[in-house]
Design a protein around this motif. Structure first.
Motif, PDB file in Angstrom:
ATOM      1  N   PRO A 223       0.913  13.142  -0.714  1.00  0.00           N
ATOM      2  CA  PRO A 223       1.911  12.362  -0.317  1.00  0.00           C
ATOM      3  C   PRO A 223       1.261  12.192   1.439  1.00  0.00           C
ATOM      4  O   PRO A 223       0.852  12.934   2.007  1.00  0.00           O
TER       5      PRO A 223
ATOM      6  N   VAL B 113      -6.700   4.554  -1.126  1.00  0.00           N
ATOM      7  CA  VAL B 113      -5.581   4.330  -2.019  1.00  0.00           C
ATOM      8  C   VAL B 113      -5.957   3.616  -3.436  1.00  0.00           C
ATOM      9  O   VAL B 113      -5.279   3.846  -4.354  1.00  0.00           O
TER      10      VAL B 113
ATOM     11  N   PHE C 207       1.740  15.289   4.530  1.00  0.00           N
ATOM     12  CA  PHE C 207       2.963  15.877   4.273  1.00  0.00           C
ATOM     13  C   PHE C 207       3.476  17.124   5.265  1.00  0.00           C
ATOM     14  O   PHE C 207       4.609  17.035   5.324  1.00  0.00           O
TER      15      PHE C 207
ATOM     16  N   LEU D 150      -4.154  11.299  -4.891  1.00  0.00           N
ATOM     17  CA  LEU D 150      -3.686  11.168  -3.536  1.00  0.00           C
ATOM     18  C   LEU D 150      -2.573  12.187  -3.288  1.00  0.00           C
ATOM     19  O   LEU D 150      -1.796  12.538  -4.162  1.00  0.00           O
TER      20      LEU D 150
ATOM     21  N   LEU E 292       0.714  -1.209  -0.007  1.00  0.00           N
ATOM     22  CA  LEU E 292       0.027  -0.093  -0.056  1.00  0.00           C
ATOM     23  C   LEU E 292       0.910   1.465   0.032  1.00  0.00           C
ATOM     24  O   LEU E 292       0.699   2.214  -0.582  1.00  0.00           O
ATOM     25  N   ARG E 293       1.796   1.146   1.032  1.00  0.00           N
ATOM     26  CA  ARG E 293       2.697   2.257   0.904  1.00  0.00           C
ATOM     27  C   ARG E 293       3.655   2.526  -0.507  1.00  0.00           C
ATOM     28  O   ARG E 293       3.796   3.858  -1.011  1.00  0.00           O
TER      29      ARG E 293
ATOM     30  N   GLU F 288       2.335   6.990  -6.872  1.00  0.00           N
ATOM     31  CA  GLU F 288       1.250   7.996  -7.256  1.00  0.00           C
ATOM     32  C   GLU F 288       1.693   9.320  -6.732  1.00  0.00           C
ATOM     33  O   GLU F 288       1.463  10.390  -7.710  1.00  0.00           O
ATOM     34  N   THR F 289       2.187   9.601  -5.720  1.00  0.00           N
ATOM     35  CA  THR F 289       2.298  10.829  -5.101  1.00  0.00           C
ATOM     36  C   THR F 289       3.653  11.394  -5.219  1.00  0.00           C
ATOM     37  O   THR F 289       4.146  12.449  -4.828  1.00  0.00           O
TER      38      THR F 289
ATOM     39  N   ILE G 249       3.988  14.975  -7.105  1.00  0.00           N
ATOM     40  CA  ILE G 249       3.343  16.165  -5.972  1.00  0.00           C
ATOM     41  C   ILE G 249       4.402  16.253  -4.979  1.00  0.00           C
ATOM     42  O   ILE G 249       4.646  17.497  -4.565  1.00  0.00           O
ATOM     43  N   ARG G 250       4.683  15.228  -4.653  1.00  0.00           N
ATOM     44  CA  ARG G 250       5.779  15.307  -3.276  1.00  0.00           C
ATOM     45  C   ARG G 250       7.030  16.203  -3.698  1.00  0.00           C
ATOM     46  O   ARG G 250       7.453  17.334  -3.035  1.00  0.00           O
TER      47      ARG G 250
ATOM     48  N   ILE H  15       1.067   4.130  -2.697  1.00  0.00           N
ATOM     49  CA  ILE H  15       0.988   5.713  -2.444  1.00  0.00           C
ATOM     50  C   ILE H  15       2.222   6.608  -3.079  1.00  0.00           C
ATOM     51  O   ILE H  15       2.200   7.531  -3.565  1.00  0.00           O
TER      52      ILE H  15
ATOM     53  N   PHE I 138       1.649   5.933   6.698  1.00  0.00           N
ATOM     54  CA  PHE I 138       0.639   5.452   7.728  1.00  0.00           C
ATOM     55  C   PHE I 138       1.349   4.483   8.548  1.00  0.00           C
ATOM     56  O   PHE I 138       2.509   3.897   8.093  1.00  0.00           O
TER      57      PHE I 138
END
Lengths: 97, 492
Positions: free
Chosen positions: B30, B62, B46, B28, A70-71, A77-78, A81-82, A74, B33
């Motif tokens: 950043p 997700v 973030f 999504l 799952l991480r 996908e991100t 943007i990060r 994420i 978890f």
């Protein structure tokens, strides 16, 4: 000491997720990770704890593996943007413009 | 009465906005978890804002299967976990929040600790410093070191500077403290920084003359109080066995002369403390304190030599923490105002947009860039723990010497910069994905001392286990116990 042997499909689990799950359980077991000839992952977990059970170690590893997968999803996908956020946070430039 | 806001030319979203939609239209942002328990995750964005989600909700999120008309989606949107076409300000706002959280980095070093003497009149078996007997003046800071230390300190760009006098027992070299305060104040006429002085002391050598000086120069006192008389005196032996009597008298006198809030106390958890959580808190309340810091033993100095640090496990300390925190909250419900400082610190990290400056919980680590230590002999250390380690022979985090090295030599040293780059939890294995990353740190001195590696193997790290479980406890209380949550929210 007990051992757990698993074969994991790399079309379902990323190698990074498998490695991170094994690392996360590093206080409890050692891990041997090998690629098989058909491209899957052969995983051997060797328990470090006296009294640990095969079922418990396997269950906890698989739970952790799903979390790590799952991480990875994420992170994948991100990532753009990060990078944009970091650039904007430290440059003062407006990312939306 | 003001009119309703107009968004994108409309007062209301059109009906289609409120209909059930799959999550294919959101992106999504950043996030990290970590499991809170078997059914829930702590998810942090973030900028460090947190939300607790059921595992299945997280998976739906997700997989882009979350119902965008659901209240949880609106919450995720409002808290910057997702972005959609209607949230075009989110990225800019999120970047500003992140920048605010990191804002202390720009000010650089703000805390300077002067170890004015290693001499001490106490012989605490858990001492993390490796004190020297009270007559060994060779362990006093020399005047030539002081001058270089003050020069070094004012090279920091920080607009606020805290000067903390440490020991040994710092008041055994009170004459030097007077000299340093005078010299710093004289220099500050030109420098114009906001200076705060703190003396860390066991209060045994406290005199009216010292208190008068402290009042004249607005000096704050920080002392040690381990709990009720029997526990405190057992933990902190001195000739006469009267440490508790002296500290109680000192606290009273300091408040009379300086003001009630000009003195604070720290406790250290020993094996004997574990069975006395209520008695320890009650003693703090009895002596008029409104805060207590539940501090575990650190693996440095005499604490290692005497074996004190190995006399309880991290899990035993965690049980102690949970029970003590529960009792503190119980007292609050009865109208007794007292808070636990480590919890309050983490709450501020979790629930406010502001940084805390707490050295142990920063990324990169606060060593050198948040605080720096000038040892009595002129050696410069990256943190108080680093000099504690050095006193038992390990100089891994010695950054240089005030007599021989310049500010640039020290701040740009490989010892400091290499360690800092290794302690960015954004890139440390396991920390990088951890939901608690925005609140935590990567204490390199602790990991070097316990694992001989500044990064450390986190699955075996007691630092990691302790902090993760403390944070889980706090979040459980916020989520599951409305009465406790109400009290914890007043500690911000």
């Amino acid at each position: 000491m007990i051992e757990v042997m698993l074969t994991l499909s790399t079309t379902i689990y990323r190698l990074a997720a498998i490695k991170k799950a094994a690392y996360r359980l590093g206080n409890r077991c050692a891990a041997l990770i090998e690629l098989t000839t058909d491209g899957n992952v052969a995983l051997k977990l060797i328990s470090k704890r006296i009294g640990d059970s095969t079922q418990s170690l396997e269950a906890d590893f698989l739970t952790e593996l799903l979390d790590q997968e799952l991480r990875e999803t994420i992170a994948e996908e991100t990532a753009p943007i990060r990078n944009l956020l970091l650039a904007q946070a430290f440059s003062g430039l407006a990312a939306n413009e | 009465m003001s009119s309703l806001p107009i968004i994108k030319g409309q007062r209301f979203h059109n009906l289609d906005y409120f209909r059930r939609r799959s999550g294919e239209n959101y992106r999504l942002l950043p996030m990290r978890f970590i499991a809170l328990d078997d059914t829930r995750y702590v998810v942090t964005n973030f900028a460090g804002e947190l939300i607790v989600l059921l595992r299945e909700t997280m998976q739906q999120l997700v997989r882009h299967e979350l119902d965008t008309a659901s209240p949880i989606y609106e919450e995720l949107l409002a808290r910057h976990f997702v972005l959609d076409d209607d949230s075009d300000v989110a990225l800019g706002l999120l970047a500003i929040k992140y920048r605010t959280k990191q804002s202390l980095l720009a000010n650089f070093t703000a805390l300077f600790m002067f170890v004015v003497s290693l001499r001490c009149d106490h012989s605490c078996p858990y001492c993390q410093v490796s004190r020297q007997s009270a007559d060994r003046h060779a362990y006093d800071m020399k005047p030539e070191v002081v001058a270089r230390a003050i020069d070094f300190m004012f090279r920091s760009p920080s607009p606020t500077i805290k000067v903390e006098f440490q020991g040994g027992e710092s008041l055994l070299n009170f004459g030097l403290i007077e000299q340093i305060v005078a010299e710093v104040n004289a220099r500050n006429v030109v420098e114009n920084r906001e200076i705060q002085f703190v003396i860390a002391t066991n209060l045994a050598p406290l005199t009216d003359e010292i208190l008068t000086f402290c009042r004249e120069h607005h000096i704050f006192l920080s002392t040690s109080l381990d709990g009720p008389k029997s526990l405190h005196n057992a933990n902190r032996p001195r000739p006469g066995g009267d440490s508790h009597e002296l500290v109680e008298h000192g606290i009273q006198r300091a408040r009379e002369v300086l003001g009630h809030d000009q003195i604070s106390a720290l406790m250290t958890t020993t094996a004997e403390s574990l069975s006395q959580p209520r008695a320890i808190v009650d003693e703090y309340v009895r002596l008029g304190f409104t805060s207590i810091f539940l501090r575990p033993l650190s693996p440095y100095g005499f604490a290692v030599k005497t074996g004190a640090v190995g006399r309880y496990t991290v899990d035993q300390w965690l049980d102690f923490y949970r029970e003590t925190l529960g009792y503190i909250i119980e007292l609050n419900t009865q109208g007794v105002p007292i808070r636990e400082e480590y919890t309050a610190l983490l709450l501020r990290k979790m629930l406010t947009p502001y940084p805390t400056g707490y050295v142990d919980l920063q990324s990169p680590a606060g060593i050198g860039i948040a605080g720096i230590v000038f040892n009595y002999d002129g050696d410069i250390y990256a943190s108080d723990e680093a000099r504690m380690l050095a006193e038992t022979g390990d100089r891994r985090f010695r950054l240089g010497n005030l007599i021989n090295d310049s500010y640039e030599d020290v701040i740009l040293s490989d010892t400091l910069l290499d360690t800092l780059s290794q302690t960015m939890t954004e890139g440390v294995p396991m920390c990088v994905d951890c939901g608690f990353q925005p609140y935590c740190g990567s204490d390199p001195v602790y990991h070097h001392a316990t694992q001989n590696d500044a990064v450390g193997f986190k699955p075996l790290s007691d630092f990691c286990r302790r902090n993760m479980e403390v944070m889980r406890q706090i979040i459980r209380l916020l989520e599951d116990d409305p009465q406790s949550a109400e009290i914890l929210n007043t500690w911000l």
